[in-house]
Design an enzyme around this catalytic site. Structure first.
Site, PDB file in Angstrom:
ATOM      1  N   PHE A 178     -43.625  35.229  11.312  1.00 18.32           N
ATOM      2  CA  PHE A 178     -43.563  34.061  10.429  1.00 18.32           C
ATOM      3  C   PHE A 178     -44.938  33.570  10.000  1.00 18.32           C
ATOM      4  CE2 PHE A 178     -39.175  32.222  11.834  1.00 18.32           C
ATOM      5  CZ  PHE A 178     -38.564  33.347  11.304  1.00 18.32           C
ATOM      6  N   ARG A 179     -45.946  33.731  10.883  1.00 16.38           N
ATOM      7  CA  ARG A 179     -47.261  33.157  10.615  1.00 16.38           C
ATOM      8  C   ARG A 179     -48.208  34.121   9.910  1.00 16.38           C
ATOM      9  NH1 ARG A 179     -45.120  30.922  14.941  1.00 16.38           N
ATOM     10  NH2 ARG A 179     -45.332  28.675  15.259  1.00 16.38           N
ATOM     11  N   HIS A 233     -37.289  29.935  22.445  1.00 14.51           N
ATOM     12  CA  HIS A 233     -37.135  29.280  21.143  1.00 14.51           C
ATOM     13  C   HIS A 233     -35.742  29.461  20.564  1.00 14.51           C
ATOM     14  CE1 HIS A 233     -41.781  29.741  20.873  1.00 14.51           C
ATOM     15  NE2 HIS A 233     -41.442  28.632  21.492  1.00 14.51           N
ATOM     16  N   ILE A 259     -47.959  48.210  20.195  1.00 10.34           N
ATOM     17  CA  ILE A 259     -47.133  48.015  21.385  1.00 10.34           C
ATOM     18  C   ILE A 259     -46.279  49.238  21.671  1.00 10.34           C
ATOM     19  CG2 ILE A 259     -45.284  46.618  22.399  1.00 10.34           C
ATOM     20  CD1 ILE A 259     -46.458  44.269  20.739  1.00 10.34           C
ATOM     21  N   CYS A 292     -15.826  18.778  12.997  1.00 11.99           N
ATOM     22  CA  CYS A 292     -16.066  17.332  12.877  1.00 11.99           C
ATOM     23  C   CYS A 292     -16.804  16.929  11.606  1.00 11.99           C
ATOM     24  CB  CYS A 292     -16.844  16.835  14.095  1.00 11.99           C
ATOM     25  SG  CYS A 292     -18.608  17.281  14.092  1.00 11.99           S
ATOM     26  N   CYS A 320     -21.166  17.725  17.559  1.00 11.81           N
ATOM     27  CA  CYS A 320     -20.079  17.907  18.526  1.00 11.81           C
ATOM     28  C   CYS A 320     -20.239  19.148  19.394  1.00 11.81           C
ATOM     29  CB  CYS A 320     -18.728  17.948  17.814  1.00 11.81           C
ATOM     30  SG  CYS A 320     -18.362  19.507  16.942  1.00 11.81           S
TER      31      CYS A 320
END
Length: 252
Positions: A35-36, A119, A236, A155, A130
């Site tokens: 995202f960054r 997260h 990685i 709801c 609810c």
């Protein structure tokens, strides 16, 4: 040992409780953008803060626009060799489990059973009023067709994905369990985390301060590099594959 993969394999083989800590970098090889990073969603738009989501219909509309734009990245992604290897190590008894900052659910798809999601997850949604669970795929498709913010079918309340938004409290039980894992671990393998987002980034340091061997595999330097026992600035998947080969070579 001069070979980092051999050293990691040696420490892992000797470990009594090994824990992995993963961030966005472990999933970029599965096609999920950080995202960054440049081109990531936060480089194109501002995140919707939790308080704004709760009080503003316009903020909820912006949230669901962002969710609809990024949902395909998660829904279509598949685990890569690093996810699969961590799952294999857990199955073999080498790894206690995974603490992850990621919301993509790829560790579970790969077969990991013990996963603490700091997260939350983008793979489900709930009503904040609810607690009713909802099919997030159906909600995203509905929004894409109508541009109408989803409401709870039970709801009529406010529905969002089960991720932790900016300004939203971290899940206390998950943080407490993660802290226990870190205190008990004697080996922690950090994969793909910049280690700048707190309080999550404090967990590897907690492990290190409890006497744990700390290994960091990340493309770029992190604030904890100097505290780590070993740092690898490389891919990685490439590094994890080399560790697997080193473990195989150690087997009788």
């Amino acid at each position: 040992m001069s070979n980092p993969a051999q050293q990691i394999a040696h420490w892992l083989a000797e470990s009594r409780q090994a824990v992995a800590f993963t961030g966005a970098g472990i999933s970029t090889e599965s096609g999920i953008p950080d995202f960054r990073s440049p081109g990531g969603i936060w480089s194109k738009t501002q995140p919707v803060y939790f308080d704004d989501f709760m009080r503003s219909a316009e903020a909820r509309l912006q949230y669901w626009r962002q969710k609809a734009a990024s949902h395909g990245d998660f829904a279509d992604a598949q685990p890569n060799v690093a996810h699969s290897t961590l799952a294999d190590w857990e199955n073999q008894g080498r790894l206690h489990g995974v603490i992850t900052q990621n919301i993509d659910g790829l560790h579970q798809v790969a077969g990991s059973q013990r996963v603490l999601e700091l997260h939350g997850t983008a793979r489900s949604a709930s009503c904040l009023d609810c607690g009713e669970s909802h099919d997030v795929d159906a909600l995203v498709e509905q929004f894409r067709q109508t541009e109408v913010v989803p409401e709870c079918q039970a709801c009529g309340g406010r529905v969002k994905s089960d991720t932790i938004s900016f300004g939203q409290p971290m899940p206390a039980e998950v943080m407490e369990e993660s802290s226990r894992w870190c205190r008990d671990a004697d080996f922690m393998l950090v994969c793909g985390s910049s280690l700048v987002v707190y309080p999550a980034a404090g967990l590897p340091l907690e492990a290190k301060e409890s006497g744990c061997k700390l290994i960091i595999i990340n493309r770029d330097p992190t604030p904890l590099d100097e505290a780590a026992d070993l740092v690898v600035h490389d891919g990685i998947g490439k590094t994890i594959t080399a560790v697997v080969e080193a473990l195989d070579a150690m087997s009788p």
